[in-house]
Design a protein around this motif. Structure first.
Motif, short mmCIF file in Angstrom:
data_model
loop_
_atom_site.label_atom_id
_atom_site.label_comp_id
_atom_site.label_asym_id
_atom_site.label_seq_id
_atom_site.Cartn_x
_atom_site.Cartn_y
_atom_site.Cartn_z
N PHE A 75 -0.78 -58.60 17.15
CA PHE A 75 0.18 -58.26 18.19
C PHE A 75 0.35 -59.44 19.13
N TYR A 107 1.75 -60.10 23.14
CA TYR A 107 2.14 -59.50 24.41
C TYR A 107 2.48 -60.63 25.39
N PRO A 160 0.34 -56.56 30.68
CA PRO A 160 0.95 -57.12 29.47
C PRO A 160 2.05 -56.21 28.93
N PHE A 194 4.44 -55.53 25.43
CA PHE A 194 4.52 -55.72 23.99
C PHE A 194 5.71 -56.59 23.60
N LEU A 242 -5.61 -46.03 12.11
CA LEU A 242 -4.97 -45.23 13.15
C LEU A 242 -5.83 -45.17 14.41
N TYR A 257 -3.55 -42.02 22.78
CA TYR A 257 -4.84 -42.67 22.82
C TYR A 257 -4.84 -43.50 24.11
N PHE A 310 -6.95 -46.26 26.89
CA PHE A 310 -7.89 -47.37 26.93
C PHE A 310 -7.98 -47.89 28.37
N TYR A 354 -9.10 -51.64 29.99
CA TYR A 354 -9.47 -53.02 29.77
C TYR A 354 -9.77 -53.67 31.12
N LYS A 413 -12.53 -46.29 25.42
CA LYS A 413 -11.32 -45.75 24.79
C LYS A 413 -11.49 -44.25 24.56
N PHE A 472 -9.82 -41.23 22.08
CA PHE A 472 -8.93 -40.84 21.00
C PHE A 472 -8.80 -39.32 20.94
N ARG A 495 -1.41 -45.51 23.92
CA ARG A 495 -0.78 -45.77 22.62
C ARG A 495 -0.51 -44.43 21.96
N PRO A 509 -0.50 -41.76 19.11
CA PRO A 509 -1.47 -41.62 18.01
C PRO A 509 -0.98 -42.19 16.68
N ASP A 510 0.31 -42.12 16.43
CA ASP A 510 0.82 -42.67 15.17
C ASP A 510 1.57 -43.98 15.40
N ASN A 536 1.53 -48.13 17.29
CA ASN A 536 0.70 -49.33 17.26
C ASN A 536 0.65 -50.05 18.60
N LYS A 537 1.77 -50.15 19.28
CA LYS A 537 1.78 -50.99 20.47
C LYS A 537 1.16 -50.28 21.66
N LEU A 538 0.47 -51.07 22.47
CA LEU A 538 -0.10 -50.57 23.71
C LEU A 538 0.93 -50.68 24.83
N PHE A 568 0.87 -50.82 28.85
CA PHE A 568 -0.09 -51.07 29.93
C PHE A 568 0.45 -50.63 31.28
#
Lengths: 114, 113
Positions: free
Chosen positions: A33, A35, A43, A45, A99, B32, B34, B36, B49, B51, B94, B96-97, B99-101, B103
Motif C-alpha cells: 500500500f 499512503y 495518512p 490511501f 482478510l 476492523y 486499529f 497506531y 487491533k 477484528f 478498515r 472487513p472485506d 483493504n485500505k485503512l 485514518f
C-alpha cells in the motif's frame, strides 16, 4: 527480521521535476500500500497492490501520480511534474494479504517541493 | 463514506496519570479497527487491533482499547503514562472485506513531568 524500508528518506524537488520513491516491503508480503500524509493530518490511501497487480488506485490525486510493482516485490511511486501541493510524507505499508492481516509501515519519504 | 474521527487534536497528561484517547467510526458494517503510534521521524507502529470477539483488546506498551458498538467508539487507554509515550496516535478502520485503512487526523499526546 527486516521491516519495510523506503528510500530516499528525504527528497527535495523543484516544482516541475519528476521524482521516484522506492518501497521494499517485508519479504513474503503479498499486499503493498501507498499512503500520503500531509502535515498535521492522518495518512490517506493512494493505491494498493496484490503481488504485481494494482487492484485499487482510487486514491491517486491526479494522473501525475503513477505506481508500479513489476515483480511483486519492490514498488516505486512516481510523481511527474511535481507541484507544491505534492509536499507530504509518503508512507508504504505491506501485509501478508489475508482478510485479518495487519499492515506494517515503513518510515516514509518526506517530499518537499520548492 | 467510511470515516474515522479523533475529536482531540492535542492532549496533555501528567506522567503517571491515566490516559484515554477517543476514536469514533462511521461504517456500514462493523469495521476492523486499529491504533497506531507515530514518533517524530518514525513510521507508524501498530499498538493494537480489533477484528472480532472480545471487545477489550490488549496491545503493546501497556495500552488497551475497548470496542463499543453502541457508541461507535474504539477508545485507547493506558492506566499510567510514561514520558516516552509522548507521540502522535492514530486510529484507523478498515472494512472487513476491504483493504485500505482510513485514518483519523491523529491526537498529539504531550506528557508533562
Amino acid at each position: 527480521g527486516a521491516g519495510v524500508s523506503q528510500s530516499p528518506r528525504y527528497k527535495v524537488a523543484k516544482r516541475g521535476q519528476d521524482v521516484a520513491l522506492r518501497c521494499d516491503p517485508i519479504s513474503g508480503h503479498v499486499s503493498l500500500f501507498w499512503y500520503q500524509q500531509a502535515l498535521g493530518q492522518g495518512p490517506e490511501f493512494l493505491t494498493y497492490f496484490q503481488n504485481e497487480a494494482q487492484l485499487d488506485k482510487s486514491g491517486l490525486p491526479s494522473d501525475r501520480f503513477f505506481a508500479e510493482r513489476p515483480e511483486g516485490s519492490v514498488s516505486t511511486l512516481k510523481i511527474q511534474r511535481t507541484q507544491q501541493e505534492d509536499s507530504a510524507v509518503y508512507l508504504c505499508a505491506s501485509s501478508f494479504g489475508g482478510l485479518v492481516d495487519t499492515q506494517y509501515f515503513g518510515p516514509g519519504t518526506r517530499l518537499t517541493v520548492l | 463514506a467510511q470515516s474515522v474521527t479523533q475529536p482531540d487534536i492535542h492532549i496533555t497528561v501528567s506522567e503517571g496519570a491515566s490516559l484515554e484517547l477517543r476514536c469514533n467510526y462511521s461504517y456500514g458494517a462493523t469495521p476492523y479497527l486499529f491504533w497506531y503510534v507515530q514518533s517524530p521521524g518514525q513510521g507508524l507502529q501498530l499498538l493494537l487491533k480489533y477484528f472480532s470477539g472480545d471487545t477489550l483488546v490488549q496491545g503493546i506498551k501497556g495500552f488497551e482499547a475497548e470496542f463499543k458498538r453502541s457508541q461507535s467508539s474504539f477508545n485507547l487507554r493506558k492506566p499510567s503514562v510514561h514520558w516516552s509515550d509522548a507521540a502522535e496516535y492514530f486510529c484507523a478502520g478498515r472494512e472487513p472485506d476491504g483493504n485500505k485503512l482510513v485514518f483519523g487526523a491523529g491526537t498529539i499526546l504531550r506528557v508533562k513531568s
